[in-house]
Design a protein around this motif. Structure first.
Motif, PDB file in Angstrom:
ATOM      1  N   SER A  81      -2.939   4.677   8.556  1.00 29.84           N
ATOM      2  CA  SER A  81      -3.354   4.112   7.265  1.00 29.84           C
ATOM      3  C   SER A  81      -2.690   2.776   6.989  1.00 29.84           C
ATOM      4  O   SER A  81      -3.156   2.000   6.158  1.00 29.84           O
ATOM      5  N   TYR A  96       0.923   5.794   0.231  1.00 30.44           N
ATOM      6  CA  TYR A  96       0.288   7.027   0.723  1.00 30.44           C
ATOM      7  C   TYR A  96       0.939   8.195  -0.003  1.00 30.44           C
ATOM      8  O   TYR A  96       2.169   8.227  -0.174  1.00 30.44           O
ATOM      9  N   LEU A 147       5.566   5.706   1.480  1.00 29.52           N
ATOM     10  CA  LEU A 147       5.080   7.083   1.569  1.00 29.52           C
ATOM     11  C   LEU A 147       5.832   7.939   0.566  1.00 29.52           C
ATOM     12  O   LEU A 147       7.063   7.963   0.560  1.00 29.52           O
ATOM     13  N   ALA A 183      -3.497   3.719   0.345  1.00 32.73           N
ATOM     14  CA  ALA A 183      -3.934   3.750   1.742  1.00 32.73           C
ATOM     15  C   ALA A 183      -4.519   5.100   2.134  1.00 32.73           C
ATOM     16  O   ALA A 183      -5.346   5.187   3.046  1.00 32.73           O
ATOM     17  N   GLY A 184      -4.090   6.174   1.451  1.00 36.18           N
ATOM     18  CA  GLY A 184      -4.598   7.499   1.779  1.00 36.18           C
ATOM     19  C   GLY A 184      -3.790   8.581   1.100  1.00 36.18           C
ATOM     20  O   GLY A 184      -2.793   8.310   0.422  1.00 36.18           O
ATOM     21  N   SER A 185      -4.211   9.809   1.283  1.00 34.83           N
ATOM     22  CA  SER A 185      -3.504  10.952   0.706  1.00 34.83           C
ATOM     23  C   SER A 185      -3.852  12.207   1.483  1.00 34.83           C
ATOM     24  O   SER A 185      -4.903  12.281   2.135  1.00 34.83           O
ATOM     25  N   SER A 236       0.822  -1.209   0.000  1.00 38.52           N
ATOM     26  CA  SER A 236       0.000   0.000   0.000  1.00 38.52           C
ATOM     27  C   SER A 236       0.859   1.262   0.000  1.00 38.52           C
ATOM     28  O   SER A 236       1.986   1.260   0.493  1.00 38.52           O
ATOM     29  N   THR A 239       5.824   7.861  10.738  1.00 40.04           N
ATOM     30  CA  THR A 239       4.753   7.521   9.799  1.00 40.04           C
ATOM     31  C   THR A 239       4.485   6.022   9.731  1.00 40.04           C
ATOM     32  O   THR A 239       3.426   5.606   9.255  1.00 40.04           O
ATOM     33  N   VAL A 249      -0.782   9.009   8.557  1.00 40.61           N
ATOM     34  CA  VAL A 249      -0.088   8.088   7.654  1.00 40.61           C
ATOM     35  C   VAL A 249       0.125   6.752   8.361  1.00 40.61           C
ATOM     36  O   VAL A 249      -0.110   5.680   7.787  1.00 40.61           O
ATOM     37  N   ALA A 283       0.219   2.390   5.548  1.00 42.39           N
ATOM     38  CA  ALA A 283       0.914   2.441   4.259  1.00 42.39           C
ATOM     39  C   ALA A 283       2.318   1.866   4.351  1.00 42.39           C
ATOM     40  O   ALA A 283       3.045   2.123   5.310  1.00 42.39           O
TER      41      ALA A 283
END
Length: 264
Positions: free
Chosen positions: A163, A115, A168, A141-143, A113, A188, A160, A165
């Protein structure tokens, strides 16, 4: 991971202007990054080009942040040319955006994953949409956009981490991304933290990257200047001249050392 740098990977590192640059090809750099993910160990990635090397001579915080990275690669073709002139040969340019895109592909293939942190909200949204279309099986996973207040940074790092992730990517300018990596990289929870600068703008289609022939000739910087001459023209002229001076001084110093060694 700094103390036990690049475990299991034997390769040469060259000192260029006081910066330990890893002599790796793009493919080898990708392998190092994905090995870190597999081992579950943090790997902070730093990239250097002519402009950043000049800035590092003037900005101690930026210099410390870059030197604290576990993997440092030559993002600029001029750095590769300088390495050959100084007989500290690097195999090839490892552009941050190329490493970024290869890692996206590997993350998709290996079900890892990612981010994304950085850029303007609208640019980030567009990039995430386009990346998702290009890599339909990639787990995002996200942003979060890059226009946040300094006092929000810790909370973003925690987001982060929450998530989960594995990788990153920071779409920020220098020295903001280097300072984030140095200060919050470990917090993170990501295994690979890679500052990719303006790559989000390129992947979003907001900025056009130079054609491959320009990249191979080492003129990608000139292509950018031609797109934004007023904003970038003076900056690149200044840093390029300063970099040439650095190379000339280092070459002269190396030549003097070699002559002294022959006479002893």
């Amino acid at each position: 991971m700094q103390a036990d740098r690049l475990v299991g990977r034997e390769h040469t590192r060259h000192d260029l202007f006081g910066i330990p640059v890893d002599a790796l090809s793009l493919g080898e750099a990708v392998e190092v990054c994905m090995d870190a993910v597999d081992r579950g160990e943090l790997l902070e990635v730093g990239v250097v080009n002519a402009a950043k090397i000049v800035k590092m001579c003037q900005d101690a915080a930026l210099r410390d942040a870059v030197l604290g990275c576990d993997l440092i690669v030559a993002d600029g073709q001029s750095v590769v040319w300088a390495s050959r002139l100084l007989h500290r040969r690097l195999p090839e340019r490892v552009a941050g955006i190329d490493l970024f895109q290869r890692l996206l592909y590997m993350a998709e293939v290996e079900d890892r994953s990612v981010y994304f942190l950085g850029a303007r909200p609208e640019v980030l949204e567009r990039m995430v949409e386009r990346v998702g279309a290009q890599h339909p099986d990639l787990r995002i996973a996200g942003s979060h956009h890059g226009y946040y207040c300094e006092d929000e940074t810790a909370a973003i790092a925690e987001a982060v981490k929450a998530s989960g992730a594995d990788l990153l990517f920071l779409g920020m300018t220098s020295p903001k991304k280097e300072v984030f990596v140095a200060t919050y990289g470990a917090r993170t929870g990501a295994k690979v933290v890679h500052g990719v600068g303006g790559s989000f703008d390129v992947l979003a289609g907001v900025v056009q990257r130079a054609p491959l022939i320009w990249q191979r000739m080492g003129f990608e910087w000139l292509y950018r200047v031609l797109q934004e001459p007023r904003r970038l023209g003076g900056r690149y002229l200044t840093t390029n001249v300063a970099f040439v001076r650095l190379v000339a001084r280092e070459w002269a110093r190396s030549a003097r050392s070699a002559r002294a060694g022959k006479t002893n």
